[in-house]
Design a protein around this motif. Structure first.
Motif, PDB file in Angstrom:
ATOM      1  N   GLY A 179     -34.752  34.473  13.184  1.00 31.05           N
ATOM      2  CA  GLY A 179     -35.512  34.097  12.000  1.00 31.05           C
ATOM      3  C   GLY A 179     -36.395  32.887  12.212  1.00 31.05           C
ATOM      4  N   GLY A 180     -36.271  32.250  13.377  1.00 30.81           N
ATOM      5  CA  GLY A 180     -37.070  31.071  13.678  1.00 30.81           C
ATOM      6  C   GLY A 180     -38.206  31.377  14.632  1.00 30.81           C
ATOM      7  N   LYS A 181     -38.676  30.335  15.361  1.00 32.53           N
ATOM      8  CA  LYS A 181     -39.792  30.492  16.275  1.00 32.53           C
ATOM      9  C   LYS A 181     -39.300  30.402  17.723  1.00 32.53           C
ATOM     10  CE  LYS A 181     -43.315  28.539  13.191  1.00 32.53           C
ATOM     11  NZ  LYS A 181     -44.374  27.506  13.034  1.00 32.53           N
ATOM     12  N   TRP A 182     -40.071  31.048  18.623  1.00 35.92           N
ATOM     13  CA  TRP A 182     -39.755  30.985  20.039  1.00 35.92           C
ATOM     14  C   TRP A 182     -40.066  29.595  20.580  1.00 35.92           C
ATOM     15  CZ3 TRP A 182     -37.086  34.591  22.563  1.00 35.92           C
ATOM     16  CH2 TRP A 182     -37.056  35.882  22.035  1.00 35.92           C
ATOM     17  N   SER A 183     -39.256  29.136  21.541  1.00 35.21           N
ATOM     18  CA  SER A 183     -39.505  27.853  22.189  1.00 35.21           C
ATOM     19  C   SER A 183     -38.902  27.889  23.592  1.00 35.21           C
ATOM     20  CB  SER A 183     -38.870  26.712  21.382  1.00 35.21           C
ATOM     21  OG  SER A 183     -37.454  26.860  21.335  1.00 35.21           O
ATOM     22  N   PHE A 184     -39.387  26.993  24.461  1.00 32.99           N
ATOM     23  CA  PHE A 184     -38.775  26.862  25.773  1.00 32.99           C
ATOM     24  C   PHE A 184     -37.386  26.263  25.605  1.00 32.99           C
ATOM     25  CE2 PHE A 184     -43.374  26.558  26.786  1.00 32.99           C
ATOM     26  CZ  PHE A 184     -43.458  27.703  27.558  1.00 32.99           C
ATOM     27  N   ILE A 185     -36.463  26.655  26.472  1.00 34.46           N
ATOM     28  CA  ILE A 185     -35.084  26.218  26.301  1.00 34.46           C
ATOM     29  C   ILE A 185     -34.775  24.976  27.130  1.00 34.46           C
ATOM     30  CG2 ILE A 185     -34.211  27.753  28.112  1.00 34.46           C
ATOM     31  CD1 ILE A 185     -31.661  28.071  26.368  1.00 34.46           C
ATOM     32  N   GLU A 243     -24.682  25.546  33.316  1.00 37.12           N
ATOM     33  CA  GLU A 243     -23.321  26.049  33.521  1.00 37.12           C
ATOM     34  C   GLU A 243     -23.328  27.509  33.959  1.00 37.12           C
ATOM     35  OE1 GLU A 243     -20.556  23.751  30.331  1.00 37.12           O
ATOM     36  OE2 GLU A 243     -22.185  24.945  29.473  1.00 37.12           O
ATOM     37  N   LEU A 244     -24.221  28.302  33.392  1.00 35.65           N
ATOM     38  CA  LEU A 244     -24.235  29.740  33.642  1.00 35.65           C
ATOM     39  C   LEU A 244     -24.905  30.114  34.967  1.00 35.65           C
ATOM     40  CD1 LEU A 244     -25.105  30.914  30.026  1.00 35.65           C
ATOM     41  CD2 LEU A 244     -22.932  31.270  31.217  1.00 35.65           C
ATOM     42  N   ASN A 245     -25.933  29.332  35.356  1.00 37.13           N
ATOM     43  CA  ASN A 245     -26.658  29.604  36.600  1.00 37.13           C
ATOM     44  C   ASN A 245     -27.115  31.063  36.667  1.00 37.13           C
ATOM     45  OD1 ASN A 245     -27.836  29.033  39.015  1.00 37.13           O
ATOM     46  ND2 ASN A 245     -25.936  28.773  40.172  1.00 37.13           N
ATOM     47  N   LEU A 246     -27.773  31.514  35.605  1.00 39.78           N
ATOM     48  CA  LEU A 246     -28.171  32.921  35.481  1.00 39.78           C
ATOM     49  C   LEU A 246     -29.139  33.360  36.573  1.00 39.78           C
ATOM     50  CD1 LEU A 246     -28.680  33.109  31.609  1.00 39.78           C
ATOM     51  CD2 LEU A 246     -26.646  33.696  32.934  1.00 39.78           C
ATOM     52  N   ARG A 247     -29.979  32.444  37.029  1.00 37.13           N
ATOM     53  CA  ARG A 247     -30.952  32.804  38.064  1.00 37.13           C
ATOM     54  C   ARG A 247     -30.248  33.214  39.351  1.00 37.13           C
ATOM     55  NH1 ARG A 247     -35.787  28.711  39.059  1.00 37.13           N
ATOM     56  NH2 ARG A 247     -36.141  29.348  36.905  1.00 37.13           N
ATOM     57  N   LYS A 248     -29.182  32.500  39.700  1.00 36.35           N
ATOM     58  CA  LYS A 248     -28.458  32.811  40.932  1.00 36.35           C
ATOM     59  C   LYS A 248     -27.548  34.027  40.761  1.00 36.35           C
ATOM     60  CE  LYS A 248     -25.381  30.791  44.405  1.00 36.35           C
ATOM     61  NZ  LYS A 248     -24.635  29.566  44.826  1.00 36.35           N
ATOM     62  N   LYS A 249     -26.852  34.121  39.621  1.00 40.44           N
ATOM     63  CA  LYS A 249     -25.875  35.199  39.419  1.00 40.44           C
ATOM     64  C   LYS A 249     -26.526  36.546  39.123  1.00 40.44           C
ATOM     65  CE  LYS A 249     -22.081  32.296  37.740  1.00 40.44           C
ATOM     66  NZ  LYS A 249     -21.193  31.992  36.582  1.00 40.44           N
ATOM     67  N   TYR A 250     -27.617  36.522  38.326  1.00 42.35           N
ATOM     68  CA  TYR A 250     -28.210  37.780  37.867  1.00 42.35           C
ATOM     69  C   TYR A 250     -29.680  37.947  38.261  1.00 42.35           C
ATOM     70  CZ  TYR A 250     -24.159  37.583  34.725  1.00 42.35           C
ATOM     71  OH  TYR A 250     -22.893  37.488  34.204  1.00 42.35           O
ATOM     72  N   LYS A 251     -30.272  36.934  38.914  1.00 35.39           N
ATOM     73  CA  LYS A 251     -31.713  36.908  39.193  1.00 35.39           C
ATOM     74  C   LYS A 251     -32.498  37.019  37.888  1.00 35.39           C
ATOM     75  CE  LYS A 251     -31.325  38.824  43.852  1.00 35.39           C
ATOM     76  NZ  LYS A 251     -31.764  39.891  44.798  1.00 35.39           N
ATOM     77  N   LEU A 252     -31.961  36.370  36.859  1.00 34.57           N
ATOM     78  CA  LEU A 252     -32.523  36.389  35.514  1.00 34.57           C
ATOM     79  C   LEU A 252     -33.167  35.037  35.218  1.00 34.57           C
ATOM     80  CD1 LEU A 252     -32.492  38.051  32.703  1.00 34.57           C
ATOM     81  CD2 LEU A 252     -30.609  36.515  32.123  1.00 34.57           C
ATOM     82  N   ASN A 253     -34.430  35.055  34.826  1.00 35.39           N
ATOM     83  CA  ASN A 253     -35.149  33.829  34.501  1.00 35.39           C
ATOM     84  C   ASN A 253     -35.433  33.773  33.004  1.00 35.39           C
ATOM     85  OD1 ASN A 253     -35.959  32.547  37.259  1.00 35.39           O
ATOM     86  ND2 ASN A 253     -36.378  34.732  37.496  1.00 35.39           N
ATOM     87  N   VAL A 254     -34.779  32.864  32.307  1.00 34.89           N
ATOM     88  CA  VAL A 254     -34.973  32.732  30.861  1.00 34.89           C
ATOM     89  C   VAL A 254     -36.326  32.075  30.598  1.00 34.89           C
ATOM     90  CG1 VAL A 254     -34.114  31.715  28.733  1.00 34.89           C
ATOM     91  CG2 VAL A 254     -32.500  32.623  30.425  1.00 34.89           C
ATOM     92  N   VAL A 255     -37.186  32.801  29.871  1.00 34.35           N
ATOM     93  CA  VAL A 255     -38.535  32.314  29.576  1.00 34.35           C
ATOM     94  C   VAL A 255     -38.557  31.496  28.288  1.00 34.35           C
ATOM     95  CG1 VAL A 255     -40.913  33.003  29.102  1.00 34.35           C
ATOM     96  CG2 VAL A 255     -39.542  34.298  30.770  1.00 34.35           C
ATOM     97  N   ALA A 256     -37.880  31.999  27.253  1.00 32.42           N
ATOM     98  CA  ALA A 256     -37.882  31.328  25.950  1.00 32.42           C
ATOM     99  C   ALA A 256     -36.687  31.810  25.135  1.00 32.42           C
ATOM    100  CB  ALA A 256     -39.178  31.615  25.205  1.00 32.42           C
ATOM    101  N   VAL A 257     -36.384  31.078  24.061  1.00 32.98           N
ATOM    102  CA  VAL A 257     -35.312  31.462  23.147  1.00 32.98           C
ATOM    103  C   VAL A 257     -35.792  31.261  21.712  1.00 32.98           C
ATOM    104  CG1 VAL A 257     -33.443  30.889  24.736  1.00 32.98           C
ATOM    105  CG2 VAL A 257     -34.310  29.145  23.172  1.00 32.98           C
ATOM    106  N   GLU A 258     -35.122  31.924  20.795  1.00 35.35           N
ATOM    107  CA  GLU A 258     -35.402  31.709  19.377  1.00 35.35           C
ATOM    108  C   GLU A 258     -34.102  31.794  18.597  1.00 35.35           C
ATOM    109  OE1 GLU A 258     -37.613  34.631  17.215  1.00 35.35           O
ATOM    110  OE2 GLU A 258     -36.392  36.309  17.931  1.00 35.35           O
ATOM    111  N   GLU A 259     -33.952  30.935  17.632  1.00 32.04           N
ATOM    112  CA  GLU A 259     -32.898  31.121  16.658  1.00 32.04           C
ATOM    113  C   GLU A 259     -33.344  32.262  15.768  1.00 32.04           C
ATOM    114  OE1 GLU A 259     -29.993  29.744  16.467  1.00 32.04           O
ATOM    115  OE2 GLU A 259     -30.261  28.198  17.995  1.00 32.04           O
TER     116      GLU A 259
END
Length: 214
Positions: free
Chosen positions: A183-189, A165-181
């Motif tokens: 206190g939790g662990k990093w993971s691919f989104i 929905e956000l299309n961050l790569r096109k709007k901001y040239k931003l590439n999301v590598v990973a996310v974490e909740e």
């Protein structure tokens, strides 16, 4: 609206920080006891003031209550650092950062009110400037002269929406590598997974595009 940031002390680290903050569009007040140093910064800061940062009355007269952030960079002067941190907090500054030259000094400055401690061996002026001028950045890592990684909070308008929905790569040239909740662990989104308020993002972006997401 740009942030108002005071840099107290213009040694090597403080000068680098002030330079980068000003270049990034912050309203910067610089303060140092050396007239020659302040003259050098007269055109590289919004306000440049000569003051003895170990003198309580002179520190009170700086008007720190008008600042969003105060950065105390006199890592070799514990007494002046304590005075400036305490005065900034007493004047209601929301966020006070202090440079510490030792673990003991860090503990003391935290006890008198510093919200964040700078480790001069790990921090650089530009890295700290990136974090302080952004409402989203938590950490900043330069990969090379062009590319960087940022650890950041999702922007308010991203909450509840996913990557498709956000299309961050096109709007901001931003590439999301990973996310974490938090206190939790990093993971691919998962592209269909919506961002939440309790989520941190690790993303790759070119330095020239950082202003788009600050």
């Amino acid at each position: 609206m740009s942030k108002s940031i005071a840099v107290l002390g213009l040694g090597k680290y403080g000068s680098s920080l002030a330079d980068n903050l000003y270049e990034m569009g912050a309203d910067v007040m610089v303060v140092d006891g050396k007239k020659e140093t302040i003259q050098e910064f007269s055109e590289k800061a919004t306000i440049a003031v000569v003051a003895d940062l170990a003198n309580e009355e002179e520190v009170k007269e700086l008007g720190l209550s008008n600042m969003d952030i105060v950065v105390v960079t006199m890592g070799s002067d514990l007494e002046a650092s304590i005075l400036c941190v305490m005065e900034a907090k007493e004047q209601g500054v929301p966020f006070v950062v202090a440079k510490a030259s030792s673990d003991r000094m860090a503990i003391i400055l935290q006890k008198v009110g510093a919200d964040r401690i700078i480790n001069p061996e790990k921090e650089t002026g530009i890295r700290t400037a990136r974090i302080l001028t952004s409402s989203s950045f938590l950490e900043f890592f330069a990969v090379d002269d062009n590319l960087c990684l940022v650890k950041m909070l999702p922007k308010e308008k991203w909450i509840g929406k996913n990557l498709k929905e956000l299309n961050l790569r096109k709007k901001y040239k931003l590439n999301v590598v990973a996310v974490e909740e938090i206190g939790g662990k990093w993971s691919f989104i998962d592209p269909d997974r919506p961002f939440t308020e309790n989520m941190n993002i690790l993303a790759a972006i070119e330095k020239n595009d950082l202003k788009k997401i600050q």
